[in-house]
Design a protein around this motif. Structure first.
Motif, PDB file in Angstrom:
ATOM      1  N   UNK A 129       0.820  -1.211   0.000  1.00  0.00           N
ATOM      2  CA  UNK A 129       0.000   0.000   0.000  1.00  0.00           C
ATOM      3  C   UNK A 129       0.856   1.263   0.000  1.00  0.00           C
ATOM      4  N   UNK A 130       1.886   1.289   0.821  1.00  0.00           N
ATOM      5  CA  UNK A 130       2.680   2.504   0.978  1.00  0.00           C
ATOM      6  C   UNK A 130       3.729   2.678  -0.111  1.00  0.00           C
ATOM      7  N   UNK A 131       4.276   1.581  -0.602  1.00  0.00           N
ATOM      8  CA  UNK A 131       5.424   1.676  -1.500  1.00  0.00           C
ATOM      9  C   UNK A 131       5.230   0.976  -2.841  1.00  0.00           C
ATOM     10  N   UNK A 132       4.084   0.357  -3.029  1.00  0.00           N
ATOM     11  CA  UNK A 132       3.820  -0.313  -4.298  1.00  0.00           C
ATOM     12  C   UNK A 132       4.675  -1.548  -4.541  1.00  0.00           C
ATOM     13  N   UNK A 133       5.178  -2.151  -3.492  1.00  0.00           N
ATOM     14  CA  UNK A 133       6.037  -3.329  -3.644  1.00  0.00           C
ATOM     15  C   UNK A 133       5.160  -4.563  -3.807  1.00  0.00           C
ATOM     16  N   UNK A 134       5.399  -5.354  -4.847  1.00  0.00           N
ATOM     17  CA  UNK A 134       4.609  -6.569  -5.052  1.00  0.00           C
ATOM     18  C   UNK A 134       4.705  -7.504  -3.842  1.00  0.00           C
ATOM     19  N   UNK A 135       3.616  -8.202  -3.564  1.00  0.00           N
ATOM     20  CA  UNK A 135       3.523  -9.070  -2.386  1.00  0.00           C
ATOM     21  C   UNK A 135       4.648 -10.106  -2.336  1.00  0.00           C
ATOM     22  N   UNK A 136       4.959 -10.741  -3.457  1.00  0.00           N
ATOM     23  CA  UNK A 136       5.999 -11.772  -3.432  1.00  0.00           C
ATOM     24  C   UNK A 136       7.371 -11.180  -3.110  1.00  0.00           C
ATOM     25  N   UNK A 137       7.619  -9.981  -3.589  1.00  0.00           N
ATOM     26  CA  UNK A 137       8.891  -9.314  -3.311  1.00  0.00           C
ATOM     27  C   UNK A 137       8.966  -8.895  -1.834  1.00  0.00           C
ATOM     28  N   UNK A 138       7.879  -8.339  -1.308  1.00  0.00           N
ATOM     29  CA  UNK A 138       7.845  -7.938   0.101  1.00  0.00           C
ATOM     30  C   UNK A 138       7.993  -9.166   0.998  1.00  0.00           C
ATOM     31  N   UNK A 169      26.815  -0.277   4.048  1.00  0.00           N
ATOM     32  CA  UNK A 169      27.274  -0.178   2.660  1.00  0.00           C
ATOM     33  C   UNK A 169      27.485  -1.555   2.031  1.00  0.00           C
ATOM     34  N   UNK A 170      27.081  -2.603   2.758  1.00  0.00           N
ATOM     35  CA  UNK A 170      27.244  -3.963   2.268  1.00  0.00           C
ATOM     36  C   UNK A 170      26.272  -4.223   1.120  1.00  0.00           C
ATOM     37  N   UNK A 171      26.742  -4.570  -0.060  1.00  0.00           N
ATOM     38  CA  UNK A 171      25.849  -4.790  -1.199  1.00  0.00           C
ATOM     39  C   UNK A 171      24.895  -5.966  -1.025  1.00  0.00           C
ATOM     40  N   UNK A 172      25.227  -6.925  -0.139  1.00  0.00           N
ATOM     41  CA  UNK A 172      24.392  -8.110   0.035  1.00  0.00           C
ATOM     42  C   UNK A 172      23.474  -8.044   1.260  1.00  0.00           C
ATOM     43  N   UNK A 173      23.393  -6.898   1.916  1.00  0.00           N
ATOM     44  CA  UNK A 173      22.552  -6.781   3.100  1.00  0.00           C
ATOM     45  C   UNK A 173      21.077  -6.936   2.724  1.00  0.00           C
ATOM     46  N   UNK A 174      20.351  -7.813   3.409  1.00  0.00           N
ATOM     47  CA  UNK A 174      18.920  -7.981   3.119  1.00  0.00           C
ATOM     48  C   UNK A 174      18.124  -6.689   3.288  1.00  0.00           C
ATOM     49  N   UNK A 175      18.563  -5.817   4.198  1.00  0.00           N
ATOM     50  CA  UNK A 175      17.847  -4.564   4.446  1.00  0.00           C
ATOM     51  C   UNK A 175      17.904  -3.610   3.249  1.00  0.00           C
ATOM     52  N   UNK A 176      18.823  -3.835   2.331  1.00  0.00           N
ATOM     53  CA  UNK A 176      18.915  -2.972   1.145  1.00  0.00           C
ATOM     54  C   UNK A 176      17.618  -2.967   0.347  1.00  0.00           C
ATOM     55  N   UNK A 177      16.814  -4.011   0.476  1.00  0.00           N
ATOM     56  CA  UNK A 177      15.652  -4.191  -0.388  1.00  0.00           C
ATOM     57  C   UNK A 177      14.324  -3.875   0.305  1.00  0.00           C
ATOM     58  N   UNK A 178      14.369  -3.212   1.460  1.00  0.00           N
ATOM     59  CA  UNK A 178      13.143  -2.898   2.194  1.00  0.00           C
ATOM     60  C   UNK A 178      12.140  -2.166   1.309  1.00  0.00           C
ATOM     61  N   UNK A 179      12.600  -1.198   0.561  1.00  0.00           N
ATOM     62  CA  UNK A 179      11.700  -0.374  -0.250  1.00  0.00           C
ATOM     63  C   UNK A 179      11.645  -0.831  -1.706  1.00  0.00           C
ATOM     64  N   UNK A 180      11.990  -2.080  -1.921  1.00  0.00           N
ATOM     65  CA  UNK A 180      11.966  -2.674  -3.260  1.00  0.00           C
ATOM     66  C   UNK A 180      13.360  -3.082  -3.685  1.00  0.00           C
ATOM     67  N   UNK A 181      13.381  -3.975  -4.610  1.00  0.00           N
ATOM     68  CA  UNK A 181      14.656  -4.491  -5.117  1.00  0.00           C
ATOM     69  C   UNK A 181      15.473  -3.393  -5.749  1.00  0.00           C
ATOM     70  N   UNK A 182      16.793  -3.385  -5.431  1.00  0.00           N
ATOM     71  CA  UNK A 182      17.711  -2.403  -6.037  1.00  0.00           C
ATOM     72  C   UNK A 182      18.068  -2.840  -7.438  1.00  0.00           C
TER      73      UNK A 182
END
Length: 182
Positions: A129-138, A169-182
């Motif tokens: 709802x807030x960020x338009x992230x598809x359910x499977x990605x979220x 700054x870790x490229x593999x951090x799971x938190x990088x994708x909170x607001x959608x895949x980079x």
């Protein structure tokens, strides 16, 4: 070439630009509030709907609106990234002043059953709802952030996730994708 932090901030900007206009306005947050009220199947005039609108607009009022450097009522991607880069700098303690109050508002929105934890479905609903992230990605992001043995994300783990997003700054951090895949 932009660094991982800039990429994350650009993705965050895109995720909260609810109307896709390329700028952030109060209207984006009003739209997010309506979407979230609808996603929760709340009566528009209910106490919970009003709480949702208030929390969503608090994010605009407290965090985003002050980024409007030229006073035009809109926050451009450049203003947004510049403001976050300056306010957060490299000092993790700046998070408490800059982001924590808005992050608490998001947590309260997400914790729809008010049990003090955000479960997978609550996370998926908010991010959609807030960020338009598809359910499977979220869902995939949530599963990388919350260990299987846990029932949900606590307020503290929510803040740890956001600290990681804004500072690591870790490229593999799971938190990088909170607001959608980079």
């Amino acid at each position: 070439m932009e660094n991982i932090r800039e990429r994350k901030l650009k993705r965050y900007f895109t995720a909260i630009d609810a109307d896709g206009s390329g700028t952030l306005t109060r209207g984006d947050f009003e739209l997010v509030a309506r979407r979230y009220v609808d996603a929760l199947n709340l009566a528009p005039d209910s106490h919970q709907a009003e709480k949702t609108r208030t929390a969503t607009l608090k994010i605009w009022d407290d965090l985003i609106s002050p980024m409007d450097a030229n006073g035009d009522g809109k926050v451009s991607p450049e203003e947004f990234i510049d403001a976050l880069q300056k306010s957060l700098a490299t000092d993790r303690a700046a998070y408490a002043e800059s982001i924590r109050p808005s992050a608490n508002a998001y947590f309260e929105l997400c914790d729809a059953d008010d049990n003090g934890e955000v479960d997978e479905q609550e996370y998926i609903r908010l991010m959609g709802a807030a960020c338009g992230i598809p359910a499977d990605e979220a869902a995939a992001t949530y599963r990388t952030l919350v260990p299987p043995a846990h029932d949900g994300m606590t307020r503290e783990s929510w803040h740890e996730m956001l600290l990681s997003f804004f500072y690591d700054e870790e490229p593999d951090s799971p938190a990088n994708h909170i607001f959608g895949r980079l």
